[in-house]
Design an enzyme around this catalytic site. Structure first.
Site, PDB file in Angstrom:
ATOM      1  N   ASN A 137      10.362  11.049   8.147  1.00  0.00           N
ATOM      2  CA  ASN A 137      10.918  10.103   8.817  1.00  0.00           C
ATOM      3  C   ASN A 137      12.386   9.842   8.430  1.00  0.00           C
ATOM      4  OD1 ASN A 137       8.868   7.763   9.662  1.00  0.00           O
ATOM      5  ND2 ASN A 137       7.550   8.477   7.799  1.00  0.00           N
ATOM      6  N   MET A 148       7.671   7.190  -3.455  1.00  0.00           N
ATOM      7  CA  MET A 148       6.386   7.067  -4.158  1.00  0.00           C
ATOM      8  C   MET A 148       6.581   6.267  -5.314  1.00  0.00           C
ATOM      9  SD  MET A 148       4.398   7.900  -1.998  1.00  0.00           S
ATOM     10  CE  MET A 148       2.813   8.313  -2.628  1.00  0.00           C
ATOM     11  N   HIS A 156       4.457   2.189   6.339  1.00  0.00           N
ATOM     12  CA  HIS A 156       3.147   2.317   5.743  1.00  0.00           C
ATOM     13  C   HIS A 156       2.261   2.663   7.017  1.00  0.00           C
ATOM     14  CE1 HIS A 156      -0.354   1.785   3.071  1.00  0.00           C
ATOM     15  NE2 HIS A 156      -0.969   1.293   4.046  1.00  0.00           N
ATOM     16  N   GLY A 193      10.044  14.030   4.210  1.00  0.00           N
ATOM     17  CA  GLY A 193      11.286  13.655   4.635  1.00  0.00           C
ATOM     18  C   GLY A 193      11.350  13.544   6.258  1.00  0.00           C
ATOM     19  N   ASN A 211       9.915  -1.007   4.511  1.00  0.00           N
ATOM     20  CA  ASN A 211       9.033   0.062   4.049  1.00  0.00           C
ATOM     21  C   ASN A 211       8.173   0.463   5.362  1.00  0.00           C
ATOM     22  OD1 ASN A 211       7.505   2.220   2.479  1.00  0.00           O
ATOM     23  ND2 ASN A 211       5.887   0.508   2.301  1.00  0.00           N
TER      24      ASN A 211
HETATM   25  C1  GRF Z   1       4.565   8.561   5.712  1.00  0.00           C
HETATM   26  O1  GRF Z   1       3.317   8.799   6.310  1.00  0.00           O
HETATM   27  C2  GRF Z   1       4.933   7.103   5.507  1.00  0.00           C
HETATM   28  O2  GRF Z   1       4.313   5.978   6.317  1.00  0.00           O
HETATM   29  C3  GRF Z   1       4.521   6.958   3.895  1.00  0.00           C
HETATM   30  O3  GRF Z   1       4.834   8.083   3.450  1.00  0.00           O
HETATM   31  C4  GRF Z   1       4.776   9.070   4.284  1.00  0.00           C
HETATM   32  C5  GRF Z   1       6.311   9.860   4.297  1.00  0.00           C
HETATM   33  O4  GRF Z   1       6.296  10.855   5.031  1.00  0.00           O
HETATM   34  N1  GRF Z   1       5.004   5.731   3.494  1.00  0.00           N
HETATM   35  P1  GRF Z   1       7.434  11.592   5.229  1.00  0.00           P
HETATM   36  O5  GRF Z   1       8.049  12.062   3.861  1.00  0.00           O
HETATM   37  O6  GRF Z   1       8.687  10.648   5.905  1.00  0.00           O
HETATM   38  O7  GRF Z   1       7.592  12.925   6.131  1.00  0.00           O
END
Ligand code: GRF
Length: 216
Positions: free
Chosen positions: A17, A89, A108, A15, A106
């Protein structure tokens, strides 16, 4: 002050992000955080910030289809302007993509179209890339194939391993994702005929921050 552009953030784990989206919510309100996993650390960030958080854990459903149906039903109920995938996921169903077309984004951890899918950092190192980074894109039916909105890049250093490189990219993710989400929320970024459009303000800001957009 509540901003009347509402987003729902979908997570599965750490989490980080999400936390950056919470900390930089200038033009949007996060109406809820949804996880497919009740132990996702990101859920605690939502709770700490008074954001409603919902976990739809696999063990509570007889199959994956039912779990996804429950998640997508909840999103429909929340009526968000934008659905933001942040380390979510589960595969999104084509029906959901269709229903939220152009309202589903999204992040990536690679410079798409390079390295869609998993293990992006190790693959970038194995391919001896000089640079690597992250991409925010609209979601379509493919795996990381939707229209690109913006990218942020960093060098791949001689001694990098997947861990050091992913840490460098993650810092970029934390800057890029709120920038895009705020831009969409205030109308500075939008999609037209499968091509991302940017206001002059967004273009100037991308130049200043070193982000790559399709117009540069
Ligand atoms: C990030 O690297 C994002 O790019 C990918 O999954 C990861 C999620 O990390 N889709 P977080 O849960 O936001 O720390």
């Amino acid at each position: 002050m509540t901003k009347d552009y509402y987003i729902v953030v979908l997570i599965s784990g750490r989490g980080s992000n999400l936390l950056s989206l919470i900390s930089n919510a200038n033009n949007y309100t996060i109406s809820a955080v949804i996880s497919n996993n009740q132990t996702a650390k990101g859920l605690t960030y939502a709770q700490d910030h008074g954001i409603p958080a919902f976990a739809f854990d696999r063990k509570d459903y007889s199959d994956l289809t039912k779990q996804k149906e429950a998640i997508f039903k909840k999103i429909d109920e929340l009526k968000p302007n934008l659905v933001v995938l942040a380390g979510f996921m589960l595969m999104i169903t084509p029906q959901f993509v269709e229903r939220y077309r152009n309202r589903l984004i999204n992040i990536h951890p690679a410079l798409l179209p390079n390295f869609p899918g998993l293990d992006t950092h190790q693959r970038a190192i194995n391919s001896q890339c000089q640079e690597h980074g992250c991409t925010v894109h609209y979601v379509d039916e493919g795996v990381d194939t939707g229209t690109i909105i913006a990218q942020a890049a960093c060098p791949v250093l001689k001694d990098d391993n997947a861990e050091t490189l992913s840490a460098r990219v993650l810092k970029l993710e934390h800057r890029l994702y709120p920038w895009v989400t705020n831009g969409i929320a205030c109308g500075d970024i939008w999609l037209e005929k499968q091509s991302t459009q940017y206001s002059k303000r967004a273009i100037d800001s991308a130049i200043e921050l070193g982000f790559r957009i399709q117009k540069l």
